[in-house]
Structure formats: C-alpha cells, structure tokens
Design an enzyme around this catalytic site. Structure first.
Site, PDB file in Angstrom:
ATOM      1  N   MET A 124     -12.916  73.161  -3.032  1.00  0.00           N
ATOM      2  CA  MET A 124     -11.786  72.368  -3.525  1.00  0.00           C
ATOM      3  C   MET A 124     -10.534  72.558  -2.669  1.00  0.00           C
ATOM      4  SD  MET A 124     -11.586  70.175  -6.080  1.00  0.00           S
ATOM      5  CE  MET A 124     -12.631  70.679  -7.449  1.00  0.00           C
ATOM      6  N   GLU A 171     -22.946  77.545   2.007  1.00  0.00           N
ATOM      7  CA  GLU A 171     -22.239  76.457   1.325  1.00  0.00           C
ATOM      8  C   GLU A 171     -23.207  75.314   1.078  1.00  0.00           C
ATOM      9  OE1 GLU A 171     -20.263  73.826  -0.496  1.00  0.00           O
ATOM     10  OE2 GLU A 171     -19.185  75.687  -0.043  1.00  0.00           O
ATOM     11  N   ASN A 216     -18.521  70.901  -0.324  1.00  0.00           N
ATOM     12  CA  ASN A 216     -18.197  70.770   1.092  1.00  0.00           C
ATOM     13  C   ASN A 216     -17.720  72.122   1.595  1.00  0.00           C
ATOM     14  OD1 ASN A 216     -15.764  69.541  -0.677  1.00  0.00           O
ATOM     15  ND2 ASN A 216     -14.918  70.795   0.977  1.00  0.00           N
ATOM     16  N   VAL A 250     -27.990  78.035  -2.480  1.00  0.00           N
ATOM     17  CA  VAL A 250     -28.473  79.315  -2.983  1.00  0.00           C
ATOM     18  C   VAL A 250     -28.964  79.096  -4.409  1.00  0.00           C
ATOM     19  CG1 VAL A 250     -27.848  81.681  -3.609  1.00  0.00           C
ATOM     20  CG2 VAL A 250     -26.983  80.668  -1.482  1.00  0.00           C
ATOM     21  N   HIS A 254      -8.575  73.289 -12.934  1.00  0.00           N
ATOM     22  CA  HIS A 254      -8.204  74.708 -12.928  1.00  0.00           C
ATOM     23  C   HIS A 254      -9.059  75.511 -13.911  1.00  0.00           C
ATOM     24  CE1 HIS A 254      -3.851  73.591 -11.469  1.00  0.00           C
ATOM     25  NE2 HIS A 254      -4.780  73.396 -10.544  1.00  0.00           N
TER      26      HIS A 254
END
Length: 510
Positions: free
Chosen positions: A123, A40, A119, A236, A443
């Site tokens: 989301m 992450e 984080n 990454v 979205h």
C-alpha cells in the site's frame, strides 16, 4: 530482482510494504552478513521497486501501474479515477481491490470497502504519506514504560524519510493552518496543536516533490546488500514449522506455478492486517487472539472552498509528478478529549475526490477528514474458511465488524466537529458531512496485536515475535494493540524496527 529461490536463507520476509522493508533495511545495516529473501505476491509496478506510483509522471503509465496492483483479477473497468465519493457503492481507489465476499455478515456493520494492494511496495506505493506520531491513549503503554517508543518512532521517521516542510511553498496551507489553529488550539498542549502534517515526502534533486514508498525504506543499504534478494509474483502459502520453531516458507512462483520450500532461521510475516493472520491460520498457527480486535477508523469528510485568497502570480509551479506546489497537508492531532485525528489537505493531494477544483483558483478546494478511534471489541474479527478459498487459493475470509454505542457517539461528535472546523476555513460545499463506507480508511489494525505478556489477548510479544513460535515475527498495522485515530504506518514501522533489532541481535549471538 530474481525469480530463482534460494534453498535457505537466514531471514525470510513475507511482504514488501514499509514494515517488511524496515526489517530488510535494519538487518542490512546491523547484520550485513545475513542472507535475506523477501517475497511479494504482486508484481513490480514502479522503478525503483517499491516506489510510489504517484511519482510516475506519465498519467497513462501511472494508471497502468495502479491496475497491475489490483490483485489476481485486475481489470480495467473504465473508472480509473476518483475513489469513494458521497456514495454507499462499493468502489475501490485506484491501485487497490475490494474483498469480493465476506465483507459483511447479516446484522453487522461489516467493512464494505475493505481493500488490498498486491504489488512490490504494498500500500506504500499508493498511500498519502501521512506519518503523525500517536498521542495519549494511541501510544503503547508498555513500550512507553520502557522509555523506547519515541526512539523507535524517530527511527521510523528516518526510514520513511519523514519531513514537515515539503509543502511550505503552498500558497494556501498557511492560511488553512492559521484558521484551523484559531478554531482548534484552545486548551491543547503545544504538541497537540494544529501543525504541518509530518509526511513521507521529499524533494528530488530536480526540485520536484515525490512521495516515499518502500524504495525509500529499503534505501541504498538494502539495495546494495549482495545478501538481499527480492522475489515478486511469489505467493507464500505456508510458514514451515519444525520442532515448534519457524523454519522457513513454502512459496509458489506465480509465473510458473511451481512450489518451493525456502528454509530460514527466522521468518517475518509482514502483510496487511487481513492477509498476515490469513497466512498464520493457513500454517496451523492459531493463537486465541489471531484475527481478533480488528479495528478500522471511521472517516468523516467535509469540503470547503476558499474564496477570499488569491495566490501571488507565478506561484503555481508545474507538477511533473503526482504532487503540485498547491498541495498542503495540515494535522489536527488526536487527543483523548477529542478522540479523532484531523487530516486537512488541498484537493490535489487528497486520495478522494470531493469536488471539482476551481480553475481560476487552483488549490482552493480544501478537504477535511476526521478519523475516529474505534471502541476495541474482541468480537470484531476476521475468520478463515476450512474449505473456501480466495483468488490466490488461500483460505477465504469473513469479516465480523460492528460499531458500538460508543463508536456511534464518537462519529456524531466528529460530524459536528468537522463542520465547525470546515466553516472556520471557508465556504462549505455541502450542508452535511459525509461518513465514508467502513473500510475506506485502509488503516486496519489489531489482528496480530502485540502484548506485554502472553495472556491470550495478543498474538506477539513486545519484540513482535509470535507467542510460542520462536523465530516467527509479525509486522504491519495488525500488530498495533491500541485504538488509534492517526495514520498507523509510522507506528507499525517503528515496531518493525524493534523486531528487526531483535533478529539482528540473535544472529550476532550465534
């Protein structure tokens, strides 16, 4: 948690949102001997890792967690609450940060408030938890034809902890549902009628309502799995390819700046619908459909006040987390005849502040949001630069996005419908509905879309494996190939379940 990277694992997962967490959970359950590393880019902002920040009782601690989620240039600008409220200004919701350039091309509509979260939990540490099932043309036809879609959705509901009765104590919600049903249910099949919104919300042992985040999706089977590791603040930068097959990832430790290679038999890229194609593109994996068919849901909002209902004495309840018993979320499902999805909620449950609540009647302000299904266009896309970079040093993105004539017609219908439904509930606070700036729904979908066959219009197959790159899987809302109006998280988690099962089966066969 660990900051030391393994040399190799069976499965490398890029992204810790609900879809990456779904891969980790299913693999922990079905392939417990497999080694799994999750990476992450953002920090850990909640306890347990991936938990929703609204579950943090202290408002200052909650605001700090939101700030930490706001990307490489996070800073406190003194406006930590609210959201996008009746203004065309580019303003992000707490816990998110805006695309700083490339969000609109001259002559196009663009996505002016396209936003991200960085984080642990993605989301899902900030979302509203709505988990409706897709309906009519929102559903994925080739999975329906196989008879598997509903089973996958049920498994997604299990992982997310979806319930429908979390707000049964709300004094206003039954009134809102009843008035909406009178206005909207005629001619609808039973499953399309006004109902409680399925929510990733549960009640703790102490009686408090709390939102699900990636922590719930990971669950104890993953947290207790000694073969699973979660690496935060880990960027990454490339998927490794050997002999045409995914072979691992290159990752930069943002604490030290050091770069490492982690080899893997399978790689899952589970970022959002903008950063997942970014990583594939940066890795030289560029199928024709990559980044194309980008779609958002235009959002029309309206607010009303209920003046003719007073809750019984003592019904208010104390909210020790970010939810109170006055909240209530009602669902008006999408249909092909009415191509928008309705989400109706009391003010304190809403991520967008539409008005000041009435202290004499808490919960009396009701916000209505209609999300519109997009007219899918290949030309709506995210492109990446060969030269310019973003705040993480990854290829800078440019969004091409235009509303079609069909989109404008749908939006006009939604504006009329939201006023009709709102007036049925209570007294309008304004004369006209408001269309949120494009991108506000958060979205985004379609950029790594799933297809039944490798026909050039999709990036991955029905099990989410990228066409032509064995061992590489994509996850997230970008995989959804249909035009949806409903909240997409449940569908994207369901698709991740199928992909994770495919990996588990492959591991078992070796």
């Amino acid at each position: 948690m660990t900051t030391r990277y393994p040399a190799s694992v069976d499965v490398a997962i890029v992204g810790s949102g609900p879809t990456g967490a779904a891969y980790a959970r299913i693999l922990s359950e079905q392939a417990p001997d497999a080694t799994i590393a999750m990476f992450e880019v953002g920090p850990t902002v909640s306890d347990p890792p991936g938990a929703h920040v609204k579950n943090i009782a202290d408002p200052d601690e909650r605001a700090h967690a939101q700030l930490l989620s706001e990307g490489p240039d996070a800073q406190d600008d003194g406006e930590r609450v609210g959201g996008i409220v009746k203004t065309a200004a580019r303003r992000a919701r707490p816990g998110t940060y805006l695309l700083d350039a490339g969000y609109q091309v001259d002559g196009e509509d663009g996505l002016p408030v396209a936003a991200f979260s960085s984080n642990v939990g993605g989301m899902a540490a900030h979302w509203t938890g709505a988990c409706p099932r897709p309906n009519d043309s929102e559903r994925i036809g080739f999975l329906d034809a196989e008879g598997v879609l509903d089973e996958l959705l049920s498994e997604g509901e299990r992982l997310l902890g979806v319930t429908t009765g979390a707000f049964d104590a709300s004094p206003h919600a039954p009134l809102v549902r009843g008035r909406l049903a009178t206005a909207a249910d005629e001619g609808r099949e039973e499953h399309e009628r006004v109902q409680r919104m399925p929510l990733a919300v549960h009640r703790r042992d102490d009686g408090q309502l709390v939102w699900s985040g990636s922590d719930v999706v990971l669950g104890e089977p993953t947290r207790a799995n000694p073969n699973f590791t979660l690496h935060d603040e880990s960027l990454v930068t490339r998927v490794l390819i050997e002999d045409g097959r995914a072979a691992g990832v290159q990752v930069t430790d943002l604490r030290s700046g050091e770069s490492h290679e982690v080899h893997a038999r399978f790689v899952v890229v589970a970022g959002d619908a903008l950063r997942t194609p970014q990583l594939l593109w940066a890795s030289g994996i560029r199928p024709a459909a990559l980044g194309r068919y980008l779609n958002d849901q235009a959002q029309i909002v309206f607010a009303v006040r209920i003046r003719d209902f007073v809750p019984a004495a003592g019904s208010e309840g104390e909210a020790r987390t970010g939810l109170s018993e006055y909240s209530g979320v009602t669902w008006v499902p999408f249909t092909d005849e009415m191509p928008f999805h309705g989400q109706v909620m009391q003010l304190d449950a809403s991520p967008v502040a539409l008005a000041e609540d009435d202290p004499a009647a808490p919960g009396s302000i009701v916000g209505l949001g209609l999300f519109c299904a997009k007219d899918l266009q290949e030309s709506d896309r995210v492109e990446f630069s060969e030269d310019a970079v973003d705040g993480y040093g990854m290829p800078a993105m440019t969004l091409h996005y235009t509303l079609s004539a069909a989109d404008h017609a749908t939006i006009d219908r939604a504006k009329a419908e939201v006023v009709r439904l709102g007036t049925a509930i209570g007294e309008p606070l304004d004369d006209r509905p408001f269309m949120m700036p494009l991108g506000a729904s958060l979205h985004y979908q379609g950029t790594t879309r799933m297809g039944e066959t490798d026909d050039g219009d999709s990036v991955c197959g029905p099990d989410s494996q990228v066409w032509g790159v064995p061992g590489l899987f994509v996850a997230g809302n970008g995989v959804i190939p249909t035009s949806t109006a409903c909240n997409p998280t449940l569908t994207s988690v369901a698709l991740s379940v199928r992909g994770a099962r495919s990996i588990a089966s492959a591991l078992a066969s070796v």
